[in-house]
Scaffold this active site. Sequence first.
Site, PDB file in Angstrom:
ATOM      1  N   CYS A 118       0.860  -1.173   0.000  1.00  0.00           N
ATOM      2  CA  CYS A 118       0.000   0.000   0.000  1.00  0.00           C
ATOM      3  C   CYS A 118       0.899   1.227   0.000  1.00  0.00           C
ATOM      4  O   CYS A 118       1.631   1.444   0.958  1.00  0.00           O
ATOM      5  CB  CYS A 118      -0.871  -0.003   1.243  1.00  0.00           C
ATOM      6  SG  CYS A 118      -1.885   1.463   1.380  1.00  0.00           S
ATOM      7  N   ASN A 165      -2.945  -6.361  -0.221  1.00  0.00           N
ATOM      8  CA  ASN A 165      -4.073  -7.218  -0.578  1.00  0.00           C
ATOM      9  C   ASN A 165      -4.297  -8.342   0.430  1.00  0.00           C
ATOM     10  O   ASN A 165      -3.351  -8.882   1.005  1.00  0.00           O
ATOM     11  CB  ASN A 165      -3.788  -7.884  -1.932  1.00  0.00           C
ATOM     12  CG  ASN A 165      -3.947  -6.928  -3.095  1.00  0.00           C
ATOM     13  OD1 ASN A 165      -5.046  -6.477  -3.372  1.00  0.00           O
ATOM     14  ND2 ASN A 165      -2.846  -6.605  -3.747  1.00  0.00           N
TER      15      ASN A 165
END
Lengths: 328, 328
Positions: A247, A256
């Site tokens: 991220c 994820n």
Amino acid sequence: MAALPFHGFQGRRLYINDVAMRDGLQIEPVFVPTEDKIALVNALSRTGLAKIEVTSFTSPKAIPALRDAEAVMKQIERVPGVAYVALVPNLRGAERALECRVDELNLVMSASETHNLANLRMTRAQSRHGLTEIVRAARGAATAVNISISTAFGCPMEGAVGVDDVLEIGDWFAGEGATGITLCDTTGMANPLQVEALCDGLAERWKGLELTLHFHNTRGMGLANALAGLNAGIVRYDASLGGLGGCPYAPGATGNVCTEDLVHMLQAMGCDTGVDLDALLDCAAQLPGLIGHELSGQVVKAGKSDRRHAPPADFAETRERALARDRA
Amino acid sequence: MAALPFHGFQGRRLYINDVAMRDGLQIEPVFVPTEDKIALVNALSRTGLAKIEVTSFTSPKAIPALRDAEAVMKQIERVPGVAYVALVPNLRGAERALECRVDELNLVMSASETHNLANLRMTRAQSRHGLTEIVRAARGAATAVNISISTAFGCPMEGAVGVDDVLEIGDWFAGEGATGITLCDTTGMANPLQVEALCDGLAERWKGLELTLHFHNTRGMGLANALAGLNAGIVRYDASLGGLGGCPYAPGATGNVCTEDLVHMLQAMGCDTGVDLDALLDCAAQLPGLIGHELSGQVVKAGKSDRRHAPPADFAETRERALARDRA
């Protein structure tokens, strides 16, 4: 509250789309050799996954890690029943992908204006216009086309995102002939209450479309959110092998939801994912070697929950000593 | 399925017991100085946690990391409304703990015979006999006493654990006057379906007792399991600051559910945990410095889900260029 609602999930057919090859690899600094990518897609194909997002037909300059999109898509072995998906950012990418006979195009725009501008360098209106052309091209080629709506559960820059913004984008593309819609929790802001609220009634609203949830585990809520999605009747989930894909807004945080951890939970709950978990874990175990670092997946480290361990070496002696106390 | 079941959690009062100081520190190789332990318990006391498991009155040889149990328990500042708990393995430990005026004794035995022998070097019958004496001593001293049932959701050596074994142990101690029962998923084997099945009807069965769930995140299911517990009406949860505390059977895997990640999810869902999450995150941020390594907590790395990030540096320019395309 209904009695034992999770018991109703037993035997439910669920569909998992692994996005590691695209959403994961695209942010890795290493270039995974084309033949290694092909081998991993081929291995994933044999695990029973419903879909694999194989690559992205974008400019090699924008995403060098996926500059071999044509080679990968043309050389993988297609397993019947598995849908091979590619992300395309524009009409040129769509043409390249269709030329490679992808089973499904995946298009992306954000529910939040700021994220759409920052990520795609277009306004939402411009994205919508461009993507609508691609939806028409895909339908003209009789190819499935999915819209992934980023920041559907919150924008890291704007904060809360209006439910109406999300629904309106979905409604638009549903009307234009898209075959699927994915709601993406792009930076892991969703919580189970919110998932329940947003997903309530969606399956009816977008009837006939494939409806998918895409969660991140940035704040540890990925599997809890999937549980909320299940509770709302959603049967399709994106996830990434090994949890590959970070991220950009949270260095050090996980990205994820990890495919094998998700499948492990779903199977333990009696759901029918169609996936051979051991084969999937074998795929996950290869990943660190390909990308050069450890991943966030838990089951690959701890083993499945039915894994048995031997008692300690001194167990027999300990037991004998304990029993002797009773005899004394 | 009831419509929007998670919406029913909003406003529900939940009670969090942080076990990092005992369950976490006991397996750390470093000795955290007594004054640092006291300072951290004092800081935790001011976050609004319902309970804090402060230490263990065991032999200093068995658990050197907690050899300062008396000093810590006597010198912490007691905040009214917070229950200060200590684990005790035997009657001698119970006497020491009662002498330090703990609010609650926590006793441990396993639901599985193999784990009880391996972990406590006693048969379950021997543990039950010894712990019953402690329950009586605690009740004689008008002190609360909780039974933590290890391997309640599975044993890493035996595999599945019979629900009847768990219920029978709980029933016994409920009959002997215990004030609380904690069901512990000692090595992270539980899944939400199983939690739902085991917890169904427990609140009525053990009415009047405090019923707590203790999850590990070994396979990533910790928060999902807590959600299943909530759904079954359980309002008390153990968790560990930073996720401190590993799993001896799964090197590299995470251990206890992380307190701040759990509280973050619960608060995002509108539950009333009574906890000041920012203060709790401040506590969590101190932990790596005390124990010398990183921890598995996610929110302390990523920030709360309402954290806002600035748009990229070139955002104004990007936006201007996008808008110019519409004017062209």
